[in-house]
Design a protein around this motif. Structure first.
Motif, PDB file in Angstrom:
ATOM      1  N   ASP A 214       1.026  -1.329  -0.049  1.00  0.00           N
ATOM      2  CA  ASP A 214      -0.032  -0.048  -0.122  1.00  0.00           C
ATOM      3  C   ASP A 214       0.869   1.077   0.160  1.00  0.00           C
ATOM      4  OD1 ASP A 214      -2.540  -1.768   0.271  1.00  0.00           O
ATOM      5  OD2 ASP A 214      -2.332  -1.464   2.464  1.00  0.00           O
ATOM      6  N   VAL A 215       1.756   1.280   0.642  1.00  0.00           N
ATOM      7  CA  VAL A 215       2.669   2.528   1.001  1.00  0.00           C
ATOM      8  C   VAL A 215       3.461   2.633  -0.398  1.00  0.00           C
ATOM      9  CG1 VAL A 215       4.713   3.539   2.150  1.00  0.00           C
ATOM     10  CG2 VAL A 215       2.822   2.322   3.480  1.00  0.00           C
ATOM     11  N   ALA A 216       4.197   1.461  -0.923  1.00  0.00           N
ATOM     12  CA  ALA A 216       4.848   1.726  -2.153  1.00  0.00           C
ATOM     13  C   ALA A 216       3.908   2.163  -3.105  1.00  0.00           C
ATOM     14  CB  ALA A 216       5.356   0.212  -2.333  1.00  0.00           C
ATOM     15  N   HIS A 217       2.809   1.511  -3.307  1.00  0.00           N
ATOM     16  CA  HIS A 217       1.666   1.960  -4.257  1.00  0.00           C
ATOM     17  C   HIS A 217       1.341   3.392  -4.166  1.00  0.00           C
ATOM     18  CE1 HIS A 217      -1.291   1.498  -7.394  1.00  0.00           C
ATOM     19  NE2 HIS A 217      -2.293   1.940  -6.439  1.00  0.00           N
ATOM     20  N   ALA A 218       1.207   3.966  -2.962  1.00  0.00           N
ATOM     21  CA  ALA A 218       0.898   5.530  -2.773  1.00  0.00           C
ATOM     22  C   ALA A 218       1.993   6.510  -3.136  1.00  0.00           C
ATOM     23  CB  ALA A 218       0.596   5.562  -1.343  1.00  0.00           C
ATOM     24  N   VAL A 219       3.461   5.858  -3.114  1.00  0.00           N
ATOM     25  CA  VAL A 219       4.320   6.784  -3.448  1.00  0.00           C
ATOM     26  C   VAL A 219       5.079   6.394  -4.610  1.00  0.00           C
ATOM     27  CG1 VAL A 219       4.907   7.298  -1.084  1.00  0.00           C
ATOM     28  CG2 VAL A 219       6.086   5.588  -2.057  1.00  0.00           C
ATOM     29  N   GLY A 220       4.548   5.570  -5.582  1.00  0.00           N
ATOM     30  CA  GLY A 220       4.921   5.429  -6.888  1.00  0.00           C
ATOM     31  C   GLY A 220       6.268   4.388  -6.749  1.00  0.00           C
ATOM     32  N   GLU A 221       6.146   3.510  -5.905  1.00  0.00           N
ATOM     33  CA  GLU A 221       7.393   2.560  -5.685  1.00  0.00           C
ATOM     34  C   GLU A 221       6.839   1.199  -5.818  1.00  0.00           C
ATOM     35  OE1 GLU A 221      10.670   2.587  -4.961  1.00  0.00           O
ATOM     36  OE2 GLU A 221      10.759   4.650  -5.367  1.00  0.00           O
ATOM     37  N   GLU A 222       7.601   0.006  -5.717  1.00  0.00           N
ATOM     38  CA  GLU A 222       6.980  -1.300  -5.921  1.00  0.00           C
ATOM     39  C   GLU A 222       7.418  -1.928  -4.503  1.00  0.00           C
ATOM     40  OE1 GLU A 222       8.034  -3.971  -9.201  1.00  0.00           O
ATOM     41  OE2 GLU A 222       8.677  -2.288 -10.208  1.00  0.00           O
ATOM     42  N   PHE A 223       6.596  -2.863  -4.021  1.00  0.00           N
ATOM     43  CA  PHE A 223       6.986  -3.639  -3.016  1.00  0.00           C
ATOM     44  C   PHE A 223       7.240  -5.127  -3.704  1.00  0.00           C
ATOM     45  CE2 PHE A 223       6.887  -6.335   0.842  1.00  0.00           C
ATOM     46  CZ  PHE A 223       7.521  -5.438   1.842  1.00  0.00           C
ATOM     47  N   ARG A 224       8.483  -5.509  -3.500  1.00  0.00           N
ATOM     48  CA  ARG A 224       8.861  -6.705  -4.181  1.00  0.00           C
ATOM     49  C   ARG A 224       9.136  -7.765  -3.300  1.00  0.00           C
ATOM     50  NH1 ARG A 224      12.570  -2.508  -6.758  1.00  0.00           N
ATOM     51  NH2 ARG A 224      14.009  -3.195  -4.980  1.00  0.00           N
ATOM     52  N   VAL A 225       8.642  -9.012  -3.771  1.00  0.00           N
ATOM     53  CA  VAL A 225       8.806 -10.223  -2.876  1.00  0.00           C
ATOM     54  C   VAL A 225       9.005 -11.391  -3.779  1.00  0.00           C
ATOM     55  CG1 VAL A 225       6.652  -9.352  -1.191  1.00  0.00           C
ATOM     56  CG2 VAL A 225       6.320 -10.811  -3.159  1.00  0.00           C
ATOM     57  N   SER A 226       9.719 -12.182  -3.143  1.00  0.00           N
ATOM     58  CA  SER A 226      10.280 -13.627  -3.793  1.00  0.00           C
ATOM     59  C   SER A 226       8.888 -14.288  -4.142  1.00  0.00           C
ATOM     60  CB  SER A 226      10.917 -14.309  -3.010  1.00  0.00           C
ATOM     61  OG  SER A 226      10.333 -14.854  -1.773  1.00  0.00           O
ATOM     62  N   ASP A 227       9.021 -15.364  -4.925  1.00  0.00           N
ATOM     63  CA  ASP A 227       8.107 -16.296  -5.490  1.00  0.00           C
ATOM     64  C   ASP A 227       7.397 -16.928  -4.046  1.00  0.00           C
ATOM     65  OD1 ASP A 227       8.405 -15.539  -7.964  1.00  0.00           O
ATOM     66  OD2 ASP A 227       9.232 -17.166  -8.678  1.00  0.00           O
ATOM     67  N   GLY A 228       8.293 -17.307  -3.261  1.00  0.00           N
ATOM     68  CA  GLY A 228       8.162 -18.214  -2.115  1.00  0.00           C
ATOM     69  C   GLY A 228       7.191 -17.221  -1.119  1.00  0.00           C
ATOM     70  N   ALA A 229       7.479 -15.966  -1.213  1.00  0.00           N
ATOM     71  CA  ALA A 229       6.767 -15.203  -0.248  1.00  0.00           C
ATOM     72  C   ALA A 229       5.321 -14.899  -0.829  1.00  0.00           C
ATOM     73  CB  ALA A 229       7.577 -13.629  -0.020  1.00  0.00           C
ATOM     74  N   ALA A 230       5.292 -14.671  -2.274  1.00  0.00           N
ATOM     75  CA  ALA A 230       4.115 -14.525  -2.765  1.00  0.00           C
ATOM     76  C   ALA A 230       3.136 -15.542  -2.656  1.00  0.00           C
ATOM     77  CB  ALA A 230       4.432 -14.280  -4.260  1.00  0.00           C
ATOM     78  N   ALA A 231       3.774 -16.886  -2.653  1.00  0.00           N
ATOM     79  CA  ALA A 231       2.693 -18.039  -2.281  1.00  0.00           C
ATOM     80  C   ALA A 231       2.135 -18.086  -0.972  1.00  0.00           C
ATOM     81  CB  ALA A 231       3.731 -19.318  -2.689  1.00  0.00           C
ATOM     82  N   LEU A 232       3.229 -17.861  -0.087  1.00  0.00           N
ATOM     83  CA  LEU A 232       2.803 -17.609   1.209  1.00  0.00           C
ATOM     84  C   LEU A 232       1.649 -16.572   1.717  1.00  0.00           C
ATOM     85  CD1 LEU A 232       3.208 -18.764   4.490  1.00  0.00           C
ATOM     86  CD2 LEU A 232       4.856 -17.128   4.735  1.00  0.00           C
ATOM     87  N   LEU A 233       1.834 -15.386   0.968  1.00  0.00           N
ATOM     88  CA  LEU A 233       0.783 -14.330   0.990  1.00  0.00           C
ATOM     89  C   LEU A 233      -0.417 -14.843   0.590  1.00  0.00           C
ATOM     90  CD1 LEU A 233       0.376 -11.630   1.958  1.00  0.00           C
ATOM     91  CD2 LEU A 233       1.101 -10.815  -0.284  1.00  0.00           C
ATOM     92  N   LEU A 234      -0.429 -15.430  -0.675  1.00  0.00           N
ATOM     93  CA  LEU A 234      -1.885 -16.137  -1.093  1.00  0.00           C
ATOM     94  C   LEU A 234      -2.336 -17.095  -0.192  1.00  0.00           C
ATOM     95  CD1 LEU A 234      -3.751 -16.097  -3.353  1.00  0.00           C
ATOM     96  CD2 LEU A 234      -2.457 -17.727  -4.580  1.00  0.00           C
ATOM     97  N   HIS A 235      -1.715 -17.902   0.370  1.00  0.00           N
ATOM     98  CA  HIS A 235      -2.256 -18.766   1.270  1.00  0.00           C
ATOM     99  C   HIS A 235      -2.825 -18.103   2.590  1.00  0.00           C
ATOM    100  CE1 HIS A 235      -2.458 -22.119   4.096  1.00  0.00           C
ATOM    101  NE2 HIS A 235      -1.689 -21.316   4.814  1.00  0.00           N
ATOM    102  N   VAL A 236      -2.080 -17.091   3.262  1.00  0.00           N
ATOM    103  CA  VAL A 236      -2.349 -16.419   4.279  1.00  0.00           C
ATOM    104  C   VAL A 236      -3.600 -15.466   4.293  1.00  0.00           C
ATOM    105  CG1 VAL A 236      -1.790 -14.487   5.960  1.00  0.00           C
ATOM    106  CG2 VAL A 236      -0.186 -16.292   5.349  1.00  0.00           C
ATOM    107  N   VAL A 237      -3.707 -14.839   3.003  1.00  0.00           N
ATOM    108  CA  VAL A 237      -4.855 -13.862   2.553  1.00  0.00           C
ATOM    109  C   VAL A 237      -6.012 -14.818   2.433  1.00  0.00           C
ATOM    110  CG1 VAL A 237      -5.624 -12.505   0.870  1.00  0.00           C
ATOM    111  CG2 VAL A 237      -3.382 -12.050   1.744  1.00  0.00           C
ATOM    112  N   GLY A 238      -5.757 -15.980   1.484  1.00  0.00           N
ATOM    113  CA  GLY A 238      -6.891 -16.733   1.368  1.00  0.00           C
ATOM    114  C   GLY A 238      -7.533 -17.459   2.811  1.00  0.00           C
ATOM    115  N   LYS A 239      -6.741 -17.744   3.639  1.00  0.00           N
ATOM    116  CA  LYS A 239      -7.174 -18.167   4.740  1.00  0.00           C
ATOM    117  C   LYS A 239      -7.938 -17.355   5.728  1.00  0.00           C
ATOM    118  CE  LYS A 239      -5.303 -20.465   9.141  1.00  0.00           C
ATOM    119  NZ  LYS A 239      -4.146 -20.985   9.692  1.00  0.00           N
ATOM    120  N   ASN A 240      -7.550 -16.019   5.495  1.00  0.00           N
ATOM    121  CA  ASN A 240      -8.136 -14.973   6.317  1.00  0.00           C
ATOM    122  C   ASN A 240      -9.111 -13.832   5.946  1.00  0.00           C
ATOM    123  OD1 ASN A 240      -6.634 -15.737   9.229  1.00  0.00           O
ATOM    124  ND2 ASN A 240      -5.071 -15.776   7.707  1.00  0.00           N
TER     125      ASN A 240
END
Length: 189
Positions: free
Chosen positions: A128-154
């Motif tokens: 959110d912060v990165a998007h608001a200031v014209g940056e990117e918040f970069r994550v690895s593929d593993g972090a992306a997969a974990l994020l999808l799991h956590v978001v899906g669960k909650n």
């Protein structure tokens, strides 16, 4: 610990990088998170990620003023945030911290679950912060997969408390990271 901790370390570094990119003239701009300006978003992000990581690992209650403190009032807030993130990562580096439950004040949850939710907060609000200031918040593929799991669960629970907006529809070719963001109500486009 082995599942989340490497991504906690990775994303804390990315959060520090994004925080350093927030210029003072952007703090009063709209953040894209409801009616929050960038300052309000950053203050929430700092309080509930870096400080939250330390307090939860130590099994300490949040200080009363944490939710209302204006971290951005300090010219070196981004450096302080980076240092607090390092303390948070260090606090979760001990295997014993991952044992047992943590009293959240309204419920008790297993320590690994709390750490995972703190990490997701770090990533989602970091985006959110990165998007608001014209940056990117970069994550690895593993972090992306974990994020999808956590978001899906909650996601449904968070929507009940207006923590997430409705999911955003994406094209079939969306990445795992984009799908996690969209499921949390963020538009990665």
């Amino acid at each position: 610990m082995d599942t989340v901790y490497p991504y906690l370390t990775e994303c804390a570094g990315e959060a520090a990088r994004v925080a350093a990119a927030v210029k003072p003239d952007r703090l009063d701009a709209a953040s894209g998170c409801g009616d929050w300006d960038v300052r309000t978003l950053v203050n929430h992000w700092v309080a509930y990620t870096a400080h939250g990581m330390v307090h939860r690992a130590r099994r300490e209650a949040y200080p009363d003023d944490l939710a209302t403190r204006d971290f951005t009032a300090e010219a070196d807030w981004a450096d302080r945030y980076a240092a607090q993130l390092e303390q948070g990562v260090a606090a979760w580096s001990r295997p014993a911290v991952w044992d047992g439950e943590i009293d959240l004040g309204f419920a008790r949850q297993p320590a690994p679950e709390v750490a995972t939710l703190l990490w997701a907060e770090l990533v989602l609000h970091g985006w959110d912060v990165a998007h608001a200031v014209g940056e990117e918040f970069r994550v690895s593929d593993g972090a992306a997969a974990l994020l999808l799991h956590v978001v899906g669960k909650n996601a449904e629970l968070y929507r009940q408390y207006e923590g997430f907006a409705d999911p955003v529809a994406l094209d079939d070719g969306a990445s795992v990271y984009e799908r996690a963001l969209a499921l949390s109500g963020r538009d990665p486009r």
